[in-house]
Scaffold this motif. Structure first.
Motif: not given
Length: 294
Positions: A218, A223, A225, A248, A278, A281-282
């Protein structure tokens, strides 16, 4: 005359004491001047009571003074947290320390890592290809845990500093000589397919594509949260908790390695498909744990 003198002395002492003055009191009796020192009187003040323990909120003490107070107070609070917790979930196995600011707010600092894939099944699908996942996570985090209604319900938010290693290994469709990877509407066969295989060279199908794996990274170095959860207390000191949420992690960089005579032909398309997903990405956050409060 003595009665007048005693009355004057008493009045002077009381007056000087009430004013908290340190100046001497002078009383004149005829031709004699007598000096009396006023003695200070200690006044006791009662401090306001701190926050009482709330069995629902689970916060034992108010440590707001540590934020706005001096260095000594701050150090004492840092070395005497309100709670410690152990956790397990999609971020890995770990622990955190919490400091209570008031009956609704805690600051948390923690770490979770290890092979988190063991906890959440360890596989995912991307464009019809199934991947087994091996992980080696390291996720230090800093956040705030809120109890908006001062009960078991919690809302959390913060920042993770991820350093995660993720390896995805593709599983071919079917078994035996007709096993293949479906990529971009084509079939990449593990070996030369047998009779009856759905092999169509006109659309770009290939044979002799061996194992396919990808290292995923990533791009976010920080990130954000958010979570929701519950934190019931079992006793005055012990409690349990569960949380759901997501972090993220940013776009994914995939380094793909496909073996076999035609493996290189599949690598570029598989890389594109993985990086376009997508949902990668999470990072979902699912965790449970236990808390000890001081």
């Amino acid at each position: 005359m003595k009665l007048i003198q005693l009355t004057a002395i008493t009045a002077a002492v009381l007056a000087s004491t009430a004013a908290l003055a340190a100046d001497p009191v002078i009383v004149i009796d005829g031709n004699d001047a007598v000096v009396y020192e006023a003695e200070p009187v200690a006044v006791a003040y009662q401090a306001d009571a701190g926050y009482a323990y709330n069995a629902d909120a689970g916060v034992l003490r108010n440590t707001t003074g540590a934020v706005v107070g001096g260095t000594k107070t701050f150090f004492q609070t840092v070395t005497h947290p309100a709670a410690i917790s152990a956790e397990a979930g999609t971020l890995g196995y770990g622990a955190n320390i919490a400091w209570g600011l008031n009956d609704k707010t805690e600051i948390q600092a923690g770490w979770a890592g290890g092979d988190a894939a063991e906890l959440f099944g360890g596989d995912f699908d991307a464009n019809d290809v199934n991947y087994d996942v091996d992980t080696d996570f390291s996720n230090p985090y800093l956040g705030v845990q809120l109890r908006p209604m001062a009960n078991w319900f919690t809302v959390g938010a913060g920042i993770i500093v991820p350093d995660n290693e993720i390896t995805a290994t593709a599983n071919s469709r079917d078994a035996g000589p007709n096993g293949y990877y479906p990529v971009d509407g084509k079939k990449y066969f593990v070996s030369t397919p047998g009779a009856g295989a759905d092999f169509d060279p006109t659309r770009g199908d290939l044979t002799n594509v061996g194992s396919v794996s990808a290292d995923l990274e990533h791009r976010n170095k920080l990130a954000p949260y958010a979570t929701i959860g519950f934190r019931p207390n079992i006793t005055n000191n012990f409690g349990l908790f569960g949380e759901l949420g997501a972090a993220y992690m940013g776009k994914t960089t995939a380094t793909v390695n496909a073996t076999g005579a035609n493996g290189a032909a599949a690598e570029a398309q598989i890389k594109k498909e993985l990086e376009d997903e997508k949902f990668l990405e999470w990072l979902p956050i699912v965790k449970v744990g236990a808390t000890y409060r001081f």
